[in-house]
Design a protein around this motif. Structure first.
Motif, PDB file in Angstrom:
ATOM      1  N   GLU A 269       5.964  -5.614  -6.127  1.00 38.52           N
ATOM      2  CA  GLU A 269       6.764  -6.835  -5.994  1.00 38.52           C
ATOM      3  C   GLU A 269       7.813  -6.909  -7.118  1.00 38.52           C
ATOM      4  O   GLU A 269       8.975  -7.252  -6.884  1.00 38.52           O
ATOM      5  CB  GLU A 269       5.841  -8.057  -6.054  1.00 38.52           C
ATOM      6  CG  GLU A 269       6.525  -9.366  -5.747  1.00 38.52           C
ATOM      7  CD  GLU A 269       5.560 -10.544  -5.793  1.00 38.52           C
ATOM      8  OE1 GLU A 269       6.059 -11.671  -5.914  1.00 38.52           O
ATOM      9  OE2 GLU A 269       4.327 -10.340  -5.725  1.00 38.52           O
ATOM     10  N   THR A 270       7.404  -6.550  -8.323  1.00 39.07           N
ATOM     11  CA  THR A 270       8.330  -6.524  -9.457  1.00 39.07           C
ATOM     12  C   THR A 270       9.440  -5.507  -9.205  1.00 39.07           C
ATOM     13  O   THR A 270      10.621  -5.794  -9.434  1.00 39.07           O
ATOM     14  CB  THR A 270       7.582  -6.193 -10.761  1.00 39.07           C
ATOM     15  OG1 THR A 270       6.557  -7.170 -10.964  1.00 39.07           O
ATOM     16  CG2 THR A 270       8.513  -6.181 -11.960  1.00 39.07           C
ATOM     17  N   LEU A 271       9.076  -4.338  -8.707  1.00 35.06           N
ATOM     18  CA  LEU A 271      10.060  -3.296  -8.415  1.00 35.06           C
ATOM     19  C   LEU A 271      11.052  -3.758  -7.348  1.00 35.06           C
ATOM     20  O   LEU A 271      12.255  -3.507  -7.463  1.00 35.06           O
ATOM     21  CB  LEU A 271       9.358  -2.006  -7.990  1.00 35.06           C
ATOM     22  CG  LEU A 271      10.255  -0.811  -7.660  1.00 35.06           C
ATOM     23  CD1 LEU A 271      11.143  -0.437  -8.847  1.00 35.06           C
ATOM     24  CD2 LEU A 271       9.412   0.374  -7.227  1.00 35.06           C
ATOM     25  N   ARG A 272      10.566  -4.424  -6.323  1.00 35.92           N
ATOM     26  CA  ARG A 272      11.476  -4.969  -5.289  1.00 35.92           C
ATOM     27  C   ARG A 272      12.532  -5.879  -5.919  1.00 35.92           C
ATOM     28  O   ARG A 272      13.709  -5.812  -5.576  1.00 35.92           O
ATOM     29  CB  ARG A 272      10.690  -5.761  -4.249  1.00 35.92           C
ATOM     30  CG  ARG A 272      10.130  -4.939  -3.141  1.00 35.92           C
ATOM     31  CD  ARG A 272       9.674  -5.797  -1.968  1.00 35.92           C
ATOM     32  NE  ARG A 272       8.842  -4.984  -1.123  1.00 35.92           N
ATOM     33  CZ  ARG A 272       7.511  -4.965  -1.150  1.00 35.92           C
ATOM     34  NH1 ARG A 272       6.847  -5.753  -1.972  1.00 35.92           N
ATOM     35  NH2 ARG A 272       6.829  -4.177  -0.356  1.00 35.92           N
TER      36      ARG A 272
ATOM     37  N   MET B  67      -5.475   4.142  -9.688  1.00 38.55           N
ATOM     38  CA  MET B  67      -6.182   4.728  -8.539  1.00 38.55           C
ATOM     39  C   MET B  67      -5.206   5.555  -7.718  1.00 38.55           C
ATOM     40  O   MET B  67      -4.002   5.332  -7.762  1.00 38.55           O
ATOM     41  CB  MET B  67      -6.783   3.626  -7.679  1.00 38.55           C
ATOM     42  CG  MET B  67      -5.773   2.635  -7.169  1.00 38.55           C
ATOM     43  SD  MET B  67      -6.595   1.363  -6.226  1.00 38.55           S
ATOM     44  CE  MET B  67      -5.189   0.576  -5.497  1.00 38.55           C
ATOM     45  N   GLU B  68      -5.756   6.500  -6.994  1.00 40.52           N
ATOM     46  CA  GLU B  68      -4.919   7.311  -6.131  1.00 40.52           C
ATOM     47  C   GLU B  68      -4.764   6.589  -4.801  1.00 40.52           C
ATOM     48  O   GLU B  68      -5.530   6.776  -3.873  1.00 40.52           O
ATOM     49  CB  GLU B  68      -5.525   8.701  -5.944  1.00 40.52           C
ATOM     50  CG  GLU B  68      -4.598   9.781  -6.422  1.00 40.52           C
ATOM     51  CD  GLU B  68      -5.138  11.160  -6.210  1.00 40.52           C
ATOM     52  OE1 GLU B  68      -4.542  11.909  -5.421  1.00 40.52           O
ATOM     53  OE2 GLU B  68      -6.144  11.481  -6.832  1.00 40.52           O
ATOM     54  N   ASP B  69      -3.764   5.726  -4.750  1.00 38.52           N
ATOM     55  CA  ASP B  69      -3.491   4.924  -3.563  1.00 38.52           C
ATOM     56  C   ASP B  69      -2.160   5.384  -2.984  1.00 38.52           C
ATOM     57  O   ASP B  69      -1.098   4.942  -3.412  1.00 38.52           O
ATOM     58  CB  ASP B  69      -3.437   3.435  -3.965  1.00 38.52           C
ATOM     59  CG  ASP B  69      -3.066   2.527  -2.814  1.00 38.52           C
ATOM     60  OD1 ASP B  69      -2.960   3.001  -1.671  1.00 38.52           O
ATOM     61  OD2 ASP B  69      -2.866   1.326  -3.073  1.00 38.52           O
TER      62      ASP B  69
ATOM     63  N   LEU C 141       3.653   5.576  -1.924  1.00 35.40           N
ATOM     64  CA  LEU C 141       4.703   5.805  -0.931  1.00 35.40           C
ATOM     65  C   LEU C 141       5.607   4.576  -0.784  1.00 35.40           C
ATOM     66  O   LEU C 141       6.818   4.710  -0.627  1.00 35.40           O
ATOM     67  CB  LEU C 141       4.102   6.212   0.416  1.00 35.40           C
ATOM     68  CG  LEU C 141       3.534   7.632   0.454  1.00 35.40           C
ATOM     69  CD1 LEU C 141       2.780   7.883   1.759  1.00 35.40           C
ATOM     70  CD2 LEU C 141       4.632   8.663   0.266  1.00 35.40           C
ATOM     71  N   GLU C 142       5.022   3.396  -0.832  1.00 33.54           N
ATOM     72  CA  GLU C 142       5.820   2.167  -0.787  1.00 33.54           C
ATOM     73  C   GLU C 142       6.752   2.108  -1.993  1.00 33.54           C
ATOM     74  O   GLU C 142       7.922   1.756  -1.868  1.00 33.54           O
ATOM     75  CB  GLU C 142       4.902   0.935  -0.761  1.00 33.54           C
ATOM     76  CG  GLU C 142       5.628  -0.346  -0.449  1.00 33.54           C
ATOM     77  CD  GLU C 142       4.677  -1.516  -0.242  1.00 33.54           C
ATOM     78  OE1 GLU C 142       5.172  -2.651  -0.253  1.00 33.54           O
ATOM     79  OE2 GLU C 142       3.461  -1.303  -0.082  1.00 33.54           O
TER      80      GLU C 142
ATOM     81  N   LEU D 138      11.137   2.517  -2.562  1.00 32.06           N
ATOM     82  CA  LEU D 138      11.953   1.643  -3.418  1.00 32.06           C
ATOM     83  C   LEU D 138      12.645   2.438  -4.527  1.00 32.06           C
ATOM     84  O   LEU D 138      13.257   1.861  -5.417  1.00 32.06           O
ATOM     85  CB  LEU D 138      11.079   0.535  -4.019  1.00 32.06           C
ATOM     86  CG  LEU D 138      10.549  -0.487  -3.011  1.00 32.06           C
ATOM     87  CD1 LEU D 138       9.465  -1.354  -3.642  1.00 32.06           C
ATOM     88  CD2 LEU D 138      11.688  -1.349  -2.477  1.00 32.06           C
ATOM     89  N   GLY D 139      12.538   3.757  -4.455  1.00 36.70           N
ATOM     90  CA  GLY D 139      13.303   4.613  -5.345  1.00 36.70           C
ATOM     91  C   GLY D 139      12.697   4.939  -6.690  1.00 36.70           C
ATOM     92  O   GLY D 139      13.431   5.141  -7.653  1.00 36.70           O
ATOM     93  N   ILE D 140      11.360   5.037  -6.783  1.00 38.96           N
ATOM     94  CA  ILE D 140      10.776   5.452  -8.065  1.00 38.96           C
ATOM     95  C   ILE D 140      11.078   6.928  -8.313  1.00 38.96           C
ATOM     96  O   ILE D 140      11.348   7.683  -7.379  1.00 38.96           O
ATOM     97  CB  ILE D 140       9.252   5.192  -8.151  1.00 38.96           C
ATOM     98  CG1 ILE D 140       8.472   6.023  -7.128  1.00 38.96           C
ATOM     99  CG2 ILE D 140       8.960   3.713  -8.036  1.00 38.96           C
ATOM    100  CD1 ILE D 140       6.975   6.022  -7.353  1.00 38.96           C
ATOM    101  N   CYS D 141      11.032   7.305  -9.570  1.00 36.87           N
ATOM    102  CA  CYS D 141      11.280   8.698  -9.953  1.00 36.87           C
ATOM    103  C   CYS D 141      10.005   9.519  -9.950  1.00 36.87           C
ATOM    104  O   CYS D 141      10.032  10.719  -9.717  1.00 36.87           O
ATOM    105  CB  CYS D 141      11.897   8.754 -11.345  1.00 36.87           C
ATOM    106  SG  CYS D 141      13.455   7.908 -11.456  1.00 36.87           S
TER     107      CYS D 141
END
Length: 160
Positions: A85-88, A107-109, A114-115, A119-122
């Protein structure tokens, strides 16, 4: 207590004590609701980077309204406002949407990762992490010759 959280700004120069040197160092915003994790990040990075720590997504957004770091480390699971939510909200901010983000997760979620990737994480880092792994991943993002493309990241995610 710092302006943005209980940990506040760390950003120390150690023995250098030269204000100009601080401006040349890349600034990293670390966001996690666990003090132990924030302290570990700060201890690992402060030799090479200026580190600002905050303990919530809300405080991260408040900080980002005033400052623009070179990179953000963002925990996925936090109370009140989670990392996704913060990233959005970061991606919707004018002049802040291009800040590189590395997600931290306990955790490996794959769904959350993927979500976040959409949102463009590196990159993302599983906790607990080694200091060497954290530094290596940050350098890949902040040093252009070591940067992984978004397409490469998504291909790598598909293999796991």
């Amino acid at each position: 207590m710092g302006e943005f959280g209980e940990i506040g700004e760390i950003g120390e120069l150690g023995d250098l004590g030269i204000k100009e040197e601080k401006k040349l160092r890349k600034r990293i915003l670390a966001v996690d609701d666990t003090v132990i994790v924030l302290t570990r990040i700060a201890d690992t990075l402060r030799k090479d980077y200026e580190v600002v720590t905050v303990n919530s997504g809300i405080r991260a957004l408040k900080y980002l309204n005033q400052e623009k770091p070179d990179l953000s480390l963002l925990d996925i699971q936090m109370a009140t406002k989670d990392g996704i939510e913060t990233l959005r909200e970061i991606r919707a901010m004018k002049d802040r949407s291009d800040i590189p983000v590395i997600m931290l997760t306990g955790m490996e979620d794959k769904t959350s990762v993927l979500e976040s990737a959409k949102l463009g994480i590196c990159d993302y880092i599983l906790k607990p992490f080694s200091s060497e792994d954290l530094l290596e991943r940050i350098r890949k993002v902040l040093e252009p010759d070591k940067k992984q493309s978004f397409e490469e990241f998504c291909k790598e995610m598909g293999r796991k």
